[in-house]
Design an enzyme around this catalytic site. Structure first.
Site, mmCIF file in Angstrom:
data_model
loop_
_atom_site.group_PDB
_atom_site.id
_atom_site.type_symbol
_atom_site.label_atom_id
_atom_site.label_comp_id
_atom_site.label_asym_id
_atom_site.label_seq_id
_atom_site.Cartn_x
_atom_site.Cartn_y
_atom_site.Cartn_z
ATOM 1 N N GLU A 1 65.156 85.062 32.587
ATOM 2 C CA GLU A 1 65.729 84.598 31.420
ATOM 3 C C GLU A 1 66.942 85.278 30.871
ATOM 4 O OE1 GLU A 1 64.459 81.810 29.290
ATOM 5 O OE2 GLU A 1 63.425 81.514 31.459
ATOM 6 N N SER B 1 -0.563 69.117 17.861
ATOM 7 C CA SER B 1 -1.906 69.812 17.671
ATOM 8 C C SER B 1 -2.249 70.604 16.428
ATOM 9 C CB SER B 1 -2.465 70.335 18.802
ATOM 10 O OG SER B 1 -2.541 69.291 20.006
#
Length: 575
Positions: A98, A505
């Site tokens: 770069e 239950s």
């Protein structure tokens, strides 16, 4: 002798003077305007001192009890590192790619490269479009932090001026640190550490020279040079970076040749493999409600949970297998019916699926432990299935035995009655009860099921019934595992936390207690009160209802002992 006729005098070229004066005035005004605009732009540029103590936005991270990353959530996946922890090869690769003159003291090259600007301007004029950039690392930092990526003259001037401001206030090491932690490198990864984990599944300290050069080639065009999507283009860009590093004397010729010989081998790695999505979603919602979305997702929060990966996997597997077994009638005496294949594929859709292309009717990922397959051939005895386009498996009568179509006859449960060519179906590995012996395909009611290795595949379905499981440490109350349903991929609703419980239950002790409440019953005039040892007949019973119908209660197994049973044993055996 006649006098000569005087030649007409040529007019003084005053118009040239006025033209030159107008040009001079216009040029002066233009320079004045440009200077004024440049001064105004400089005066309105943001201050850059804040970057001296910059803290990048980082995602929310949620960890398991053993320190494993479960999930990272946020708009940007970033793992900020100080420059000292970024390998020198990686730094040099980005500089070579770069801004090769990054450490130059020549004012023509730092913080702005004027030869680069002239070269890019020439290329843009030739192409009549902004096709080439000339931004140094300092300019890219200025643009990434303060400006838009839009290519305009005004933005370029502001970028140049900001680069000078950065150079005045920050050292080159600070600028490079900002650059390597801020730059976007594709796939939602910001900074070199996030990119290393995304493309290679490793930290920057573990990257090879070739891998470092590949990442350094990304800023120019992250999508174009993506090493997963475009490996050839990525290779060419990587080799260019390596040659630039050699030209800048950062690496030897031998190291460059070795790196160039390396193949491009990358794949996407998710930030984390979330094995507890219901738990992490619960945490995320709590954090957002308490701290707000911006703080939760951007301030780098780290949440450490008590989730045990081992227990979570066991919980998910047990719940999924139990629900699958129930849906297939293997752990339940309730009759189950085959709902048919997921879809019937034909034409191009069938060809694509057989080649491994995922059919669009399926969820993005396979739920729980199920895998998809396409029936290629079927006969009364077996069917050949292409499993996710990668391998062929055979399903015989035993593998579909849970599907009951016909109770009798020589063709009862013939495979080709159930599976047709083109059927898109779910399959799963055989699982067996731990007390049934390894490799045994005997099914029965049990709470523990394990996958039987090398035992083949079985026709399966996505269950309609749902469930939940929470595992706690009885000593501390810590949540070790939390499963909110069959598959988070199919349903995000957390039944462990938000579903209303069925009584099951749980109501029975109250009914039995009321039946044995002798004083209250006698006060109400009831003479036949019950005691724990009262006997109740275990025989069929018919109760007329007000609407004229009859209620016939039965046991779960539809069987009766015909022997009277005491009340206490009724309650003890009730389930």
């Amino acid at each position: 002798m006649p006098e000569p006729t005087p030649s007409p005098s040529r007019p003084h070229p005053r118009w040239r003077f006025w033209v030159l004066l107008a040009l001079a005035v216009g040029g002066f005004n233009a320079l004045l305007a440009i200077g004024t605009w440049t001064w105004w732009t400089w005066d309105h540029l943001p201050a850059v001192r804040a970057l001296e103590d910059w803290h990048p936005e980082q995602p929310l991270r949620i960890y398991a009890a053993n320190g494993r990353l479960l999930q990272a959530m946020g708009p940007q996946i970033r793992f900020a590192l100080p420059l000292a922890k970024i390998p020198q090869d990686l730094q040099q690769a980005f500089i070579a790619a770069e801004n090769g003159q990054f450490y130059s003291h020549n004012p023509l090259y730092y913080p702005v490269s004027y030869p680069g600007i002239l070269r890019a301007a020439f290329v843009d004029i030739v192409h009549m479009a902004p096709v080439q950039g000339a931004s140094t690392i300092a300019e890219q930092v200025a643009r990434n932090f303060y400006l838009s990526p839009k290519k305009t003259i005004a933005r370029k001037v502001a970028e140049i001026l900001l680069a000078y401001k950065l150079a005045d206030h920050l050292t080159r090491a600070q600028i490079l640190d900002l650059y390597l932690n801020k730059i976007y490198l594709g796939q939602g990864a910001y900074g070199v550490e996030a990119a290393a984990r995304t493309y290679y599944g490793k930290d920057v300290g573990q990257l090879t020279l070739a891998q470092a050069a590949t990442l350094a080639g990304l800023p120019a065009a992250p999508s174009y040079f993506n090493p997963v999507k475009n490996p050839q283009l990525a290779r060419e860009r990587r080799d260019y970076v390596l040659h630039r590093m050699f030209a800048d004397h950062d690496i030897t010729h031998h190291a460059m040749i070795l790196a160039e010989a390396q193949p491009i081998r990358t794949r996407y790695h998710a930030p984390a493999n979330n094995i507890a999505p219901y738990a992490t979603e619960w945490i995320r919602k709590w954090l957002v409600k308490r701290f707000g979305a911006s703080f939760t997702y951007r301030r780098g929060l780290r949440v450490y949970t008590t989730i045990s990966p081992r227990d979570q996997r066991a919980a998910d597997h047990s719940l999924a297998v139990g629900l699958e077994n129930y849906a297939m009638g293997l752990d339940s005496l309730d009759p189950k019916t085959w709902r048919g294949p997921i879809a019937q594929l034909k034409g191009a859709a069938l060809k694509t699926a057989l080649a491994g292309g995922r059919p669009s009717v399926l969820p993005d990922r396979d739920p729980a432990n199920l895998r998809w397959g396409v029936v290629v051939q079927s006969s009364p005895g077996e069917a050949r299935v292409r499993l996710e386009g990668h391998r062929s498996v055979i399903l015989n009568r035993a593998d579909i035995a849970w599907v009951h179509l016909s109770p009798e006859g020589p063709q009862a449960n013939a495979v080709n009655q159930i599976l047709k060519p083109g059927d898109l179906i779910w399959l799963r590995h055989y699982v067996a009860a731990t007390n049934a012996g390894s490799g045994n395909r005997i099914w029965g009611a049990t709470a523990v099921w394990q996958r039987v290795h090398d035992a083949g595949w079985q026709l399966a379905v996505v269950p309609k019934v749902q469930g939940a499981l929470v595992s706690l440490d009885a000593h501390t109350g810590a949540i070790l595992a939390l499963s909110g349903g069959f598959s988070y991929k199919l349903s995000h609703f957390d039944r462990a936390l938000y579903a209303y419980r069925q009584p099951g239950s749980g109501f029975k002790p109250f009914v039995y207690a009321a039946a044995m409440d002798a004083p209250a019953l006698k006060a109400a005039g009831v003479r036949h009160d019950l005691t724990p040892v009262s006997l109740i007949k275990d025989t069929p019973l018919t109760v007329p209802l007000p609407d004229g119908s009859d209620y016939r209660p039965t046991n779960y197994s539809n069987a009766f002992s015909r022997t009277p049973i005491p009340v206490w044993q009724d309650l003890a055996d009730s389930h």
